[in-house]
Design a protein around this motif. Structure first.
Motif: not given
Ligand SMILES: [Zn+2]
Length: 289
Positions: A213, A216, A254, A257
């Protein structure tokens, strides 16, 4: 034939003050979604998240086109004034420019557009009554031509399978993702180009993320049935995520997020808005370094 050459150039992605930068220079109606300055070859279209409440759900479609709902707050929409101006812009040699409203008089240029066609569908009016609305199908050019790698010509059948698309090397995907529309082309060719670019952007950013991702830094939570890490493409500037655009503004996230950023945008003032800004600067680093 459609033509993308023309007019003063606005910079896609740049924020303008609607009143000063647009109407102050070019004239045109200061209110409403469609503005038709009298003395220049320009038409300004404005789309905003606020309009969604009234059945003005403009959106990028999976085929890469942008559907723009015409003007007329109540009753059936008529092909007059601004609506007619969009329909006839090519015959009238007027350049369409699409802007997204950001609030407080600011608008972001999404790109120059051409109207491919239009259709009617039932949508609620300002009172919630169903009526016949005019929906314009636009191709939006977000590159301004400046990123073009003229040595590369788009190749391959645009209808080829996703699996085949994923085997393309990154440089090729990026070249396709920023490939401007041909300056003169048939409606069919523009539709194909819009689709091809949209597809290239989505796959490019997911391959760029390489299973991690870009928000994050965690691994994608699971793999798809095709065996690829599951990530979602998020557009850091636009309310509508789908559609063609530029790798500079699209980040692979992801699902956590992605929910976080959208939740915050819907419920003003929450963390998502801040988070989205952070993603935008992260993306600058990823793409410009
Ligand atoms: Zn993420």
């Amino acid at each position: 034939m459609l033509n993308f050459e023309s007019s003063p150039s606005f910079e896609p992605g740049r924020v303008y003050n609607r009143r000063e930068d647009l109407h102050g220079h070019y004239g045109g109606q200061r209110q409403g979604g469609i503005s038709t300055p009298a003395d220049c070859d320009l038409i300004f279209l404005f789309t905003s998240a606020a309009g969604q409440e009234y059945g003005y759900r403009d959106e990028f479609r999976p085929d890469g086109t942008f559907w723009y709902v015409g003007e007329g707050q109540e009753g059936h929409m008529e092909m007059t004034r601004g609506n007619r101006a969009i329909r006839d812009h090519r015959a009238d040699s007027k350049a369409l420019h699409l802007f997204e409203g950001l609030g407080e008089g600011l608008v972001r240029h999404l790109g120059q557009a051409v109207c491919l066609s239009h259709h009617r569908e039932d949508r609620p009016d300002v009172h919630g009554n169903m009526r016949s609305a005019i929906v314009f199908e636009l191709a939006v050019e977000p590159t301004n031509g400046r990123d073009a790698d003229s040595a590369r010509k788009p190749t391959g059948d645009y209808k080829e399978s996703s699996r085949k698309w994923w085997t393309r090397p990154q440089e090729e995907l990026r070249a396709l993702a920023v490939q401007p529309f041909p300056t003169s082309a048939s409606e069919e060719e523009i539709r194909e180009a819009a689709y091809r670019r949209s597809k290239a952007v989505k796959i490019y950013v997911k391959k760029r993320a390489d299973g991690v991702c870009e928000g994050c830094g965690n691994d994608a939570p699971f793999h798809t049935t095709a065996g690829r890490p599951y990530l979602e493409a998020h557009h850091v500037h636009r309310v509508s995520d789908a559609g063609p655009d530029h790798p500079r503004w699209v980040i692979a996230l992801c699902p956590n997020c992605h929910r976080r950023v959208h939740h915050g945008q819907v419920h003003h003032g929450q963390d998502g808005e801040q988070y989205n800004k952070r993603l935008a600067s992260q993306l600058d680093e990823i793409e410009l370094s």
